[in-house]
Design an enzyme around this catalytic site. Sequence first.
Site, short mmCIF file in Angstrom:
data_model
loop_
_atom_site.label_atom_id
_atom_site.label_comp_id
_atom_site.label_asym_id
_atom_site.label_seq_id
_atom_site.Cartn_x
_atom_site.Cartn_y
_atom_site.Cartn_z
N SER A 198 55.06 -13.37 114.49
CA SER A 198 53.68 -12.92 114.26
C SER A 198 53.10 -13.64 113.06
O SER A 198 53.84 -14.11 112.18
CB SER A 198 53.68 -11.42 113.96
OG SER A 198 52.43 -11.00 113.47
N TYR A 211 57.34 -3.74 109.97
CA TYR A 211 57.08 -4.68 111.06
C TYR A 211 56.99 -6.11 110.53
O TYR A 211 57.62 -7.04 111.06
CB TYR A 211 55.78 -4.29 111.76
CG TYR A 211 55.28 -5.26 112.79
CD1 TYR A 211 55.78 -5.27 114.09
CD2 TYR A 211 54.25 -6.17 112.49
CE1 TYR A 211 55.29 -6.15 115.05
CE2 TYR A 211 53.76 -7.05 113.43
CZ TYR A 211 54.28 -7.04 114.71
OH TYR A 211 53.80 -7.91 115.65
P1 NAD Z 1 52.73 -4.63 124.36
O1 NAD Z 1 52.73 -3.20 123.94
O2 NAD Z 1 51.96 -4.98 125.55
O3 NAD Z 1 54.21 -5.16 124.58
C1 NAD Z 1 55.30 -4.72 123.84
C2 NAD Z 1 56.34 -4.21 124.83
O4 NAD Z 1 57.54 -3.94 124.13
C3 NAD Z 1 55.96 -2.89 125.50
O5 NAD Z 1 55.37 -3.14 126.74
C4 NAD Z 1 57.26 -2.13 125.62
O6 NAD Z 1 57.69 -1.94 126.94
C5 NAD Z 1 58.26 -3.02 124.89
N1 NAD Z 1 59.10 -2.22 123.99
C6 NAD Z 1 58.72 -1.60 122.87
N2 NAD Z 1 59.77 -0.95 122.33
C7 NAD Z 1 60.83 -1.19 123.14
C8 NAD Z 1 62.19 -0.77 123.13
N3 NAD Z 1 62.68 0.03 122.17
N4 NAD Z 1 62.99 -1.18 124.16
C9 NAD Z 1 62.49 -1.97 125.14
N5 NAD Z 1 61.23 -2.40 125.19
C10 NAD Z 1 60.41 -2.02 124.20
O7 NAD Z 1 52.24 -5.46 123.07
P2 NAD Z 1 52.16 -7.03 122.74
O8 NAD Z 1 51.13 -7.12 121.67
O9 NAD Z 1 52.04 -7.84 123.96
O10 NAD Z 1 53.55 -7.31 122.04
C11 NAD Z 1 54.40 -8.37 122.42
C12 NAD Z 1 54.91 -9.08 121.19
O11 NAD Z 1 53.82 -9.73 120.54
C13 NAD Z 1 55.56 -8.20 120.13
O12 NAD Z 1 56.70 -8.86 119.63
C14 NAD Z 1 54.52 -8.11 119.06
O13 NAD Z 1 55.08 -7.88 117.78
C15 NAD Z 1 53.95 -9.50 119.17
N6 NAD Z 1 52.66 -9.67 118.50
C16 NAD Z 1 51.57 -9.02 118.95
C17 NAD Z 1 50.38 -9.20 118.30
C18 NAD Z 1 49.13 -8.49 118.75
O14 NAD Z 1 48.12 -8.56 118.03
N7 NAD Z 1 49.13 -7.84 119.90
C19 NAD Z 1 50.29 -10.05 117.18
C20 NAD Z 1 51.43 -10.71 116.76
C21 NAD Z 1 52.62 -10.51 117.43
#
Ligand code: NAD
Length: 305
Positions: A198, A211
Amino acid sequence: MASNNIRSTDLTNPSENPADKHPKPPFPSKPQDVPGTEAAMDPQADHGEKTYKGRNRLAGKSAVITGGDSGIGKAVAIAFAREGADVLISYLDDVEDRDAQDTINFIEDAGRKAVLVKGDISSESHCRKIIETAVASFGKIDILVNNAAYQMSRETLQDIPAWEWEKTFAVNIHSMFYLCKAAEPHMLPGSSIINTTSVNAYEPTPMLLPYAATKAAIQNFTANLSRILLENGKGIRVNAVAPGPIWTPLIPSTIPDHDRFGEDTPLERPGQPAEVAPAYVFLASDEASYISGATIPVTGGRITI
Ligand code: NAD
Ligand code: MG
């Protein structure tokens, strides 16, 4: 004449300006419970369902994507399948069954095999089950995308319960160790691991203390593992993608002022999952054969140096 070959460009066409390509805040979005679902997002996110065109860049490969039900993982699953890969997606909760099934439908529509595994990746035995299921279904793993994560906003240090600190590390970074360790014996030379970090690894948000610390740990883990898996002769590349603010169910379920999310980027809007997926495709493809230990920022212009 050479001048006849120059394409004329409409300098006023807004669709070519990345700032205007997707919705800008404020959004009407309502808060959700963790882990959040796509159906409750307002506006709906774009995972490339209507736009992503594959070019056979991952033909014959098989991939494991954690958190592949929704958000970034869903867009990556759709893109990988359209590039010719079979895909296993892992996700956490019953409430996400509909999102997961929707992703499966897109993978199958692309003519690829799709496999679902539900459960908590903070458990090492569950991570082993994910890898065993992928090997039983596909015979090998060419691409492991460690993408699932947990976060929660807290105002002060005193507001962070110890269990939440531990859970954030367990879900975000311990799982990467479990999954990489279980997958390595099933990955052939030319395979690759891609970890989702991130912009918080570079520019930590005070409300996301645990986080942000896990995301910095993921950067270090990625760099070090990339050396191990090349220097031991295995020929497995390890890279990361660092998204900035992306419009996914994670946001309305964990960020208080999500209606203004992404407004503080140079593009003045959050990115859509569809805008992140191509970085994963590139890193997974054979075109990235000389790239390991790298992180691609996809941040809407937020700087990561
Ligand atoms: P999202 O909620 O769509 O996806 C995250 C997924 O993680 C969920 O769908 C869930 O099923 C899974 N998850 C959470 N806890 C879990 C567990 N204990 N066991 C198994 N699965 C689990 O959100 P996203 O934003 O697409 O996140 C994906 C990645 O992107 C993450 O690593 C997040 O940190 C990263 N990210 C997101 C952003 C943002 O702004 N959305 C920014 C930087 C990084
Ligand atoms: Mg989800």
